[in-house]
Design an enzyme around this catalytic site. Structure first.
Site, PDB file in Angstrom:
ATOM      1  N   ASP A 156      -1.320   6.106  -5.736  1.00 40.72           N
ATOM      2  CA  ASP A 156      -2.403   7.067  -5.975  1.00 40.72           C
ATOM      3  C   ASP A 156      -1.948   8.097  -6.991  1.00 40.72           C
ATOM      4  OD1 ASP A 156      -4.102   6.309  -3.413  1.00 40.72           O
ATOM      5  OD2 ASP A 156      -2.039   6.581  -2.738  1.00 40.72           O
ATOM      6  N   ASP A 193       0.564  -1.873   4.527  1.00 40.76           N
ATOM      7  CA  ASP A 193       1.734  -0.998   4.612  1.00 40.76           C
ATOM      8  C   ASP A 193       3.003  -1.784   4.924  1.00 40.76           C
ATOM      9  OD1 ASP A 193       0.168   1.316   4.238  1.00 40.76           O
ATOM     10  OD2 ASP A 193      -0.261   1.485   6.372  1.00 40.76           O
ATOM     11  N   GLU A 239       0.533  -0.643  -4.710  1.00 40.44           N
ATOM     12  CA  GLU A 239      -0.625   0.233  -4.844  1.00 40.44           C
ATOM     13  C   GLU A 239      -0.124   1.661  -4.776  1.00 40.44           C
ATOM     14  OE1 GLU A 239      -3.926   2.831  -3.213  1.00 40.44           O
ATOM     15  OE2 GLU A 239      -1.925   2.406  -2.423  1.00 40.44           O
ATOM     16  N   GLU A 296      -4.829   3.859  -7.934  1.00 36.08           N
ATOM     17  CA  GLU A 296      -6.041   4.502  -7.411  1.00 36.08           C
ATOM     18  C   GLU A 296      -6.118   5.933  -7.927  1.00 36.08           C
ATOM     19  OE1 GLU A 296      -8.149   6.067  -3.307  1.00 36.08           O
ATOM     20  OE2 GLU A 296      -6.652   4.478  -3.158  1.00 36.08           O
ATOM     21  N   LYS A 298      -7.293   9.465  -7.564  1.00 41.33           N
ATOM     22  CA  LYS A 298      -7.746  10.315  -6.457  1.00 41.33           C
ATOM     23  C   LYS A 298      -8.568  11.478  -7.025  1.00 41.33           C
ATOM     24  CE  LYS A 298      -6.809   9.987  -2.732  1.00 41.33           C
ATOM     25  NZ  LYS A 298      -7.467   9.282  -1.617  1.00 41.33           N
ATOM     26  N   HIS A 323       0.829  -1.203   0.000  1.00 40.78           N
ATOM     27  CA  HIS A 323       0.000   0.000   0.000  1.00 40.78           C
ATOM     28  C   HIS A 323       0.866   1.257   0.000  1.00 40.78           C
ATOM     29  CE1 HIS A 323      -2.735   2.891   2.271  1.00 40.78           C
ATOM     30  NE2 HIS A 323      -3.440   2.586   1.204  1.00 40.78           N
ATOM     31  N   ARG A 324       0.767   2.014  -1.097  1.00 39.77           N
ATOM     32  CA  ARG A 324       1.635   3.189  -1.307  1.00 39.77           C
ATOM     33  C   ARG A 324       3.109   2.779  -1.236  1.00 39.77           C
ATOM     34  NH1 ARG A 324      -1.594   7.291   2.845  1.00 39.77           N
ATOM     35  NH2 ARG A 324      -3.663   6.472   2.362  1.00 39.77           N
ATOM     36  N   HIS A 361      -0.884  10.775  -2.517  1.00 44.46           N
ATOM     37  CA  HIS A 361      -2.198  10.421  -1.975  1.00 44.46           C
ATOM     38  C   HIS A 361      -3.071  11.625  -1.671  1.00 44.46           C
ATOM     39  CE1 HIS A 361      -5.091   9.473   1.257  1.00 44.46           C
ATOM     40  NE2 HIS A 361      -5.241   8.335   0.589  1.00 44.46           N
TER      41      HIS A 361
END
Length: 240
Positions: free
Chosen positions: A34, A227, A32, A107, A109, A5-6, A47
């Site tokens: 954003d 994370d 992942e 993702e 945003k 995640h990120r 993000h």
């Protein structure tokens, strides 16, 4: 699958190349990230709609040029541990990712700010690197995901949600989406099983605690976002 995640955001500055590289090094299945648009229309990986939390700058992403954003340090809150980490361009990440086996969840945003052409620009970059089959497009903006389905029927789309959706199976069908990305606390064993039966991919977010992670693995979800990809891989191997 384990999606970082990120990037490996629990141990490295989120949404930076060092976080993505760390995710690859520890054996994550995917990353992942954003995306938003700069003032001059470049697709950048960050993000928040502002740069205040994650960088040494202040202001809205939409009001800053790509050059201005690149001057900021996305590792500023890490007290010099990672030096200067610029905000990446999506193309920079995809160029690095292409020769690896990693999947990528992008993702969009665009719930708060309706970035014009964000979908088109993101899809064009994915196509430039031939990553259509390794890319999942997701957003809390479900209208955006329906547009992505029309623009890129060969790419997977997924609907993000915090709260449980009413009649999710009908909704997914109407939206022509491939998957659901729910908050992990809303996922039950029965719900995950029904999703499997209906061919809907389920990838809960953001799963960082050992017990929650083991529960998600036991439910047989398609992937989790975490994370801590290195820790997740270890806990996954421990799960019967």
């Amino acid at each position: 699958m384990i999606f970082a995640h990120r990037g490996a955001a629990g141990t490295h500055p989120e949404n930076t190349m060092v976080a993505f590289i760390e995710a690859a090094n520890v054996g994550a299945d995917g990353i992942e990230l954003d995306v938003q648009l700069t003032k001059d229309g470049e697709v950048v990986v960050i993000h928040d709609e502002t740069v205040d939390r994650t960088t040494d700058g202040s202001g809205w992403v939409k009001d800053m040029t790509y050059r201005e954003l690149r001057a900021l340090n996305a590792a500023a809150t890490w007290r010099g541990r990672y030096g200067h980490c610029p905000i990446p361009h999506l193309e920079e990440v995809l160029a690095w990712l292409a020769p690896t086996p990693l999947a990528v969840n992008i993702e969009l945003k665009n719930s708060l700010i309706a970035y014009e052409k964000l979908e088109q620009k993101t899809i064009a970059l994915v196509r430039r690197y031939g990553l259509e089959k390794r890319t999942i497009l997701s957003s809390f903006n479900h209208n955006s995901m329906r547009l992505c389905r029309e623009l890129a029927p060969d790419m997977e789309t997924a609907l993000l949600s915090i709260d449980p959706l009413h009649d999710p199976w009908t909704y997914v069908r109407v939206m022509k989406a491939d998957g659901l990305h729910p908050h992990y606390r809303t996922v039950t064993a029965k719900w995950a099983a029904e999703a499997r039966q209906r061919g809907v991919a389920v990838r809960p977010f953001t799963v960082n605690k050992r017990n929650a992670m083991k529960t998600m693995f036991s439910y047989g979800v398609d992937a989790i976002f975490t994370d801590y990809p290195q820790q997740a891989k270890q806990w996954k191997e421990e799960t019967p």
